[in-house]
Write a protein that holds these residues in place. Structure first.
Motif, PDB file in Angstrom:
ATOM      1  N   VAL B  30       4.572   0.896  13.722  1.00  0.00           N
ATOM      2  CA  VAL B  30       4.453   0.106  12.493  1.00  0.00           C
ATOM      3  C   VAL B  30       3.092   0.349  11.837  1.00  0.00           C
ATOM      4  O   VAL B  30       2.986   0.494  10.618  1.00  0.00           O
ATOM      5  N   GLN B  33       3.163   3.465  10.002  1.00  0.00           N
ATOM      6  CA  GLN B  33       3.929   3.291   8.762  1.00  0.00           C
ATOM      7  C   GLN B  33       3.089   2.618   7.683  1.00  0.00           C
ATOM      8  O   GLN B  33       3.041   3.078   6.547  1.00  0.00           O
ATOM      9  N   VAL B  34       2.460   1.520   8.055  1.00  0.00           N
ATOM     10  CA  VAL B  34       1.659   0.772   7.076  1.00  0.00           C
ATOM     11  C   VAL B  34       0.530   1.651   6.550  1.00  0.00           C
ATOM     12  O   VAL B  34       0.278   1.731   5.344  1.00  0.00           O
ATOM     13  N   ASN B  37       1.840   4.663   4.408  1.00  0.00           N
ATOM     14  CA  ASN B  37       2.356   4.126   3.164  1.00  0.00           C
ATOM     15  C   ASN B  37       1.237   3.772   2.208  1.00  0.00           C
ATOM     16  O   ASN B  37       1.243   4.153   1.034  1.00  0.00           O
ATOM     17  N   GLN B 278       8.193   8.154   7.872  1.00  0.00           N
ATOM     18  CA  GLN B 278       8.457   6.744   8.162  1.00  0.00           C
ATOM     19  C   GLN B 278       9.848   6.526   8.736  1.00  0.00           C
ATOM     20  O   GLN B 278      10.036   5.706   9.634  1.00  0.00           O
ATOM     21  N   LEU B 282      10.577   4.921  12.374  1.00  0.00           N
ATOM     22  CA  LEU B 282      11.506   3.788  12.505  1.00  0.00           C
ATOM     23  C   LEU B 282      12.599   4.121  13.526  1.00  0.00           C
ATOM     24  O   LEU B 282      12.963   3.300  14.367  1.00  0.00           O
ATOM     25  N   ARG B 368       4.580  -4.538  -0.041  1.00  0.00           N
ATOM     26  CA  ARG B 368       5.009  -3.302   0.620  1.00  0.00           C
ATOM     27  C   ARG B 368       5.029  -3.493   2.140  1.00  0.00           C
ATOM     28  O   ARG B 368       5.971  -3.100   2.831  1.00  0.00           O
ATOM     29  N   ILE B 369       3.976  -4.133   2.663  1.00  0.00           N
ATOM     30  CA  ILE B 369       3.873  -4.335   4.111  1.00  0.00           C
ATOM     31  C   ILE B 369       4.992  -5.254   4.602  1.00  0.00           C
ATOM     32  O   ILE B 369       5.643  -4.975   5.612  1.00  0.00           O
ATOM     33  N   ILE B 372       8.110  -3.277   4.889  1.00  0.00           N
ATOM     34  CA  ILE B 372       8.111  -2.431   6.095  1.00  0.00           C
ATOM     35  C   ILE B 372       8.422  -3.286   7.326  1.00  0.00           C
ATOM     36  O   ILE B 372       9.290  -2.954   8.136  1.00  0.00           O
TER      37      ILE B 372
END
Lengths: 245, 403
Positions: B30, B33-34, B37, B278, B282, B368-369, B372
């Motif tokens: 995660v 990803q954050v 992103n 991403q 995931l 956005r977070i 996600i």
């Protein structure tokens, strides 16, 4: 002796046949017929492989017979849907297994309470159940161990927790599969006394599968299975039945 | 507490080592990803901002002079002095400006009189671009007033503003007089009133004057060469340009997107690769949870068997595993979200160590977070479906018989 239900025969087995396997078929039970009276303490004995555990699982609605049916106070198990059967087991049956099968993740009192969680008691009911669990643990002599993790208890203690758990929902029938199978003689005696006490205090019908002659001899009725057939079915006379010591 | 939740929580707590490892795995995924992103979004905003931040997003010019001449079937004079006038001037631009002014999606509207000329300074002849515009309007796009390095931002009389590049290359200062010329047409003297630095190549070529001055110098009369606009959402420039083109068929409307196709293609492929990374992260999170829970179903088969014997319904049992998946998702996502934000802060801090400002600005967009994290929680729960279904098949008789 107090009786829990109005029906005289709490369980009736009619023509029970159990066949295992699909290609190679092994018939384990060959058309058993018998009835269990309400409040009776019955032992089922027999050599291993005689079908006594299979019979107990069918009586406990954990397994289904290939032929025949079981009536609980006249109600056919086979006609209940899976969810109804689960509810039925939760409310009317208490199980005690040879290897006690407590949930190691929970404490003694939590294990006793699990059947009440399953049926979803709430509010003031929960308080009442907590008190009942404490009383039951006290009855089986584990007052001091209420909050112990189940893995911290000895074999005999664990089996007594399992008995308290089987009683929490005040079941009509208590089913035991070799409940003293791996306990020493002294503990076995204590457990037997406990069964007799439960039988007399709550009027619970007891059906125990056992190897143990001591237990069998002290019950009201002994059904002996040999090769999936009832070899003998002996009932003691009312007056010779043992009392709590 | 709900029974299934209670058991799920206890199962997770009991398998502590296993739970901590999978939670760490989810959290790292995660966090990546954050971070990716936020990084990619920040990079793209920065790139686009550098490209079009101080330039028009949409602009309207008159029809092509050549096409106008063809249409009129006359040998139009589309040369202005030596310079080819590629487009004809915009007439009636005040009306157009009024109509544009009623649109809320335009953040700046600047009518411009624009043309090429030479700036003559003693022996030197410098090619320059004349930008005639109202400085207050022009600030909406170029921010000229705040870019003045010396002199005034509001030239009066014969004053003009020149770019700092021209000023330094040819030693020009405030008060100097220079000549602007369109060969064969016009020579005119002007006084340097101000020097601006916009920080781009325009500093080397632009001569900014009032709109009326430029109209007179370029011989446009009351017309302008074009109307430059900025829009609120830069990516809507193409749509807005299309709408304006349809509305003003006599004019020609262009936008920055048409002129920067390769930049946009690069941005798109960047977004795509970030998306693919991403998706794979995931995917591995989901697989991780699914495998941990699949093992857990086997490990806990005895407990499940006993719970079933005591009257737990199949759907309750599967919920125990779904709750475990969801709880791992929630905890992992929260931890990972925190780690990701930490990584962004570290990046900003680390890249600003030498210069004092970060490599490029990153804004932590909570929406956005949250998106996600929600996706992670949803897929974690989904990951538990297969183990949950396997738990349904467990037969209590088998478990009890085998001790």
């Amino acid at each position: 002796m107090a009786e829990k239900t109005n029906c005289k025969y709490v369980l009736k087995a009619e023509g029970l046949v159990k066949v295992y396997g699909t290609t190679v078929k092994t018939e384990v039970l060959h058309g058993l017929n018998f009835s269990v009276k309400s409040g009776e303490f019955t032992s089922i004995i027999g050599y291993s492989g005689s079908g006594k555990s299979t019979l107990l699982n069918i009586l406990g609605a954990l397994d289904v017979p290939t032929e025949g049916r079981i009536l609980f106070c006249g109600e056919d198990y086979g006609k209940m849907k899976p969810d109804e059967l689960a509810d039925f087991r939760n409310k009317n049956l208490g199980f005690i297994f040879q290897f006690h099968h407590l949930l190691p993740e929970f404490t003694a009192i939590e294990n006793v309470l699990i059947p009440t969680w399953i049926s979803g008691v709430s509010g003031h009911q929960r308080e009442k159940m907590n008190r009942r669990a404490e009383e039951l643990l006290e009855m089986v002599g584990l007052k001091a161990f209420i909050h112990n993790k189940s893995t911290d208890l000895s074999g005999g203690q664990q089996q007594r927790v399992a008995i308290a758990r089987a009683l929490i929902n005040d079941p009509t029938i208590l089913l035991g599969d070799e409940p003293t199978g791996n306990l020493d003689t002294e503990t076995t005696d204590q457990i037997y006394d406990l069964f007799r006490k439960i039988n007399q205090t709550y009027g619970t019908t007891l059906i125990m599968v056992t190897h143990n002659d001591q237990i069998a001899k002290r019950s009201d009725r002994i059904i002996e299975l040999i090769d999936g057939r009832i070899h003998s079915d002996r009932e003691k006379a009312e007056e010779t039945r043992a009392d709590v010591g | 507490m709900n029974f299934e939740l209670k058991v799920a929580l206890r199962f997770l707590k009991d398998g502590r080592g296993q739970t901590v490892f999978i939670l760490l795995g989810i959290a790292v995924g995660v966090a990546v990803q954050v971070f990716i992103n936020t990084l990619i979004a920040g990079l793209q905003i920065d790139l686009v901002n550098q490209t079009v931040g101080k330039s028009p997003h949409v602009w309207m010019v008159g029809q092509s002079s050549y096409e106008a001449a063809l249409a009129a079937n006359e040998d139009a004079n589309y040369f202005r002095g030596n310079f080819e006038a590629l487009t004809s001037p915009l007439k009636n631009w005040e009306n157009i400006e009024t109509i544009l002014g009623s649109r809320t999606d335009l953040t700046a509207i600047v009518p411009v009189a624009e043309g090429s000329a030479f700036l003559i300074r003693t022996e030197e002849t410098v090619p320059v671009v004349i930008k005639g515009m109202d400085i207050a309007d022009a600030d909406g796009i170029y921010g000229i007033s705040e870019s003045i390095v010396s002199g005034t931002a509001s030239p009066g009389g014969d004053q003009i503003l020149i770019g700092s590049g021209i000023a330094s290359d040819y030693n020009l200062e405030i008060g100097d007089i220079v000549t602007l010329t369109i060969p064969g047409i016009r020579n005119q003297n002007y006084t340097i009133g101000g020097i601006f630095s916009l920080g781009s190549v325009t500093d080397d070529t632009w001569v900014v004057m009032r709109l009326s001055q430029a109209q007179k110098f370029l011989g446009l009369g009351s017309d302008v060469s074009k109307i430059e606009m900025q829009v609120a959402d830069v990516y809507s420039a193409e749509t807005i340009g299309g709408e304006l083109q349809a509305r003003f068929s006599g004019a020609s409307v262009n936008n920055w997107i048409e002129n920067n196709t390769s930049l946009l293609a690069a941005l798109n492929s960047q977004s795509m690769s970030s998306l693919i990374i991403q998706i794979f992260v995931l995917f591995s999170i989901t697989l991780g949870i699914a495998s941990v829970l699949a093992v857990s179903v086997v490990q806990k088969s005895k407990q499940i068997g006993i719970l079933k014997a005591m009257g737990t319904k199949d759907r309750q049992v599967s919920r125990i595993f779904l709750f475990q998946g969801a709880m791992m998702g929630v905890l992992g996502a929260l931890a990972g979200g925190g780690m990701g934000v930490g990584m962004v802060r570290m990046f900003l801090w680390g890249t600003s160590l030498e210069t004092g400002t970060p490599l490029f600005p990153l804004t932590i967009e909570w929406v956005r977070i949250v998106v996600i994290l929600s996706i992670v929680v949803a897929s974690s729960t989904l990951a538990a479906v297969i183990p949950a279904r396997r738990s349904l098949k467990l037969n209590p008789v088998e478990v009890i018989r085998n001790g």
